[in-house]
Design an enzyme around this catalytic site. Structure first.
Site, PDB file in Angstrom:
ATOM      1  CG  ASP A 123      -1.941   1.099   1.245  1.00  0.00           C
ATOM      2  OD1 ASP A 123      -1.736   2.103   0.527  1.00  0.00           O
ATOM      3  OD2 ASP A 123      -2.935   0.979   1.978  1.00  0.00           O
ATOM      4  CG  HIS A 124       3.278   3.965  -3.139  1.00  0.00           C
ATOM      5  ND1 HIS A 124       4.252   4.307  -2.233  1.00  0.00           N
ATOM      6  CD2 HIS A 124       3.846   4.153  -4.358  1.00  0.00           C
ATOM      7  CE1 HIS A 124       5.354   4.687  -2.861  1.00  0.00           C
ATOM      8  NE2 HIS A 124       5.131   4.603  -4.165  1.00  0.00           N
ATOM      9  NE  ARG A 125      -4.224   3.801   1.175  1.00  0.00           N
ATOM     10  CZ  ARG A 125      -5.365   3.355   1.711  1.00  0.00           C
ATOM     11  NH1 ARG A 125      -6.401   4.179   1.832  1.00  0.00           N
ATOM     12  NH2 ARG A 125      -5.468   2.107   2.125  1.00  0.00           N
TER      13      ARG A 125
END
Length: 425
Positions: free
Chosen positions: A394-396
């Site tokens: 999850d690049h968040r």
């Protein structure tokens, strides 16, 4: 008379599909006797009789999808006097006759439908509208003469050659309409070579879960490779010992241990985001999901507190969970609460994939097949036993640098398994 309403047997379950009835109307049953098997998006559950008595009315058929809180059968308590038949047509239908979205009688009613209105569930009504079938022309074979899905399919097949013409029924003139012509409509030959299967049950929930994950989480995938020679040697050395304990030792328990060690150091990979409060939840427990292929679809049984278990304990639990998953015997507790998931596709082949994160987790690691490959060591080409791994994250929550450091840590432990043994705790 007691109405048995479909309970929430899952975490926030909204509906369930009736797999099979284990009794029939008129059967005498005892309290806690299994009555019906229901499939949710997570498990198959047997629902039991709330009291000892006689089953009076079964309101849905196998294959029906029912919302939580809907009455699915009624039971008369042992010794209870039969209810008196109302003297007039003004029967009290308030308890067993909820309304559907059209304001009419739901198919759950045991009473005859209102004049001019067929007895059918909202799902069947919608299906009839899509198939352009007038429900008044269909003979229902369900409880109390209600129309079920198979009745529509049978009617459509039996009347496929009818053209538009008036049909008299109940002193009203109804019309059968030809299907509207559509652009690129399949030819009869193509239609005969197609098979349509309703998306339902576990497969439907998998589809919904995947869409939720991809639409919510910005996925990024990092791929790296492992040299497996040293780990294979250690596993082979432990083979006789594991056989004495009647445990089948695979590579997967070693991966679980290495991943847990890395998760403790890179905490955002063992986290999730609460979108409602805009908070990051760092989890200090390590529940590892093991994606398992079954005849019903992909199930993810969970190893709870994997950091507290030995290699042999992990191996035995993985085997037990996989067996129960394929037999459909997992409980809700066994398939919920994972913090990180492993998808081991190596046994069936493939060298690279982009796995979809098991929402709401932050990452998933896919393991691919082991094979001898030519690699360069000390500027010389040599053959080594190699394996690829794909980390979707999850690049968040996780930056690319963190993801690479995480997989590097796993590589360090598995390519030097003595270090793995030393660092296990």
């Amino acid at each position: 008379m007691i109405e048995f309403k479909l309970p929430d047997v899952g975490e926030g379950m909204h509906e369930g599909e009736i797999i099979q009835w284990l009794i029939k109307e008129g059967d005498a049953v005892t309290q806690d006797q299994p009555i019906v098997e229901v499939q949710t998006d997570k498990v198959n559950a047997e629902l039991t009789a709330p009291i000892t008595g006689v089953v009076k009315t079964i309101l849905f058929s196998a294959g029906d999808t029912v919302e939580v809180g809907t009455t699915i059968f009624t039971i008369q308590e042992e010794g209870e006097l039969p209810s008196k038949e109302p003297a007039s047509d003004e029967r009290d239908r308030s308890q067993l006759q909820p309304c559907d979205e059209e304001g009419g009688d739901r198919l759950a009613s045991p009473w005859p439908p209102e004049a001019g209105r067929a007895l059918a569930t909202p799902f069947v009504r919608q299906m009839a509208r899509e198939m352009k079938i007038d429900l008044q022309l269909v003979m229902g074979t369900g409880p109390a003469g209600r129309i079920i899905e198979s009745d529509l399919l049978q009617f459509a097949q039996s009347n496929s050659d009818l053209r538009e013409h008036p049909v008299h029924s109940n002193d009203r003139i109804l019309r059968k309409r030809e299907p509207e012509k559509k652009v690129n409509q399949p030819t009869s030959a193509e239609t005969g070579m197609e098979e349509r299967i309703r998306l339902k049950g576990i497969r439907k929930k998998i589809a919904e879960h995947m869409v939720k994950s991809v639409s919510t989480i910005p996925h990024v995938t990092h791929v790296d490779e492992l040299e497996m020679e040293a780990l294979k040697e250690l596993k082979d050395q432990l083979k006789a010992y594991s056989e004495d304990k009647e445990i089948k030792l695979t590579f997967l328990p070693f991966f679980v241990k290495a991943i847990v060690i890395a998760l403790k150091e890179f905490k955002t990979l063992n986290a999730s985001i609460d979108e409602t409060t805009n908070e990051i939840i760092l989890k200090h427990y390590y529940h590892i999901g093991i994606a398992t292929n079954t005849s019903e679809g992909l199930i993810v049984p969970v190893i709870k507190h994997a950091d507290q278990k030995t290699i042999f304990q992990l191996a035995d639990e993985i085997r037990q969970l996989a067996t129960e998953a394929r037999e459909g015997k997992l409980s809700l507790e066994q398939i919920t609460g994972s913090t990180f998931t492993i998808s081991n596709v190596g046994p069936i082949g493939g060298v690279h994939a982009t796995p979809i994160i098991n929402y709401p987790e932050a990452a998933i690691l896919a393991l691919h097949k082991m094979e001898p490959r030519m690699v360069v060591r000390d500027l010389e080409g040599v053959i080594r036993l190699m394996m690829n791994m794909s980390l979707s994250f999850d690049h968040r929550l996780i930056d690319g640098v963190t993801a690479v450091q995480f997989t590097n840590r796993i590589k360090e432990l598995l390519e030097n398994p003595i270090r793995l043994v030393v660092e296990m705790r």
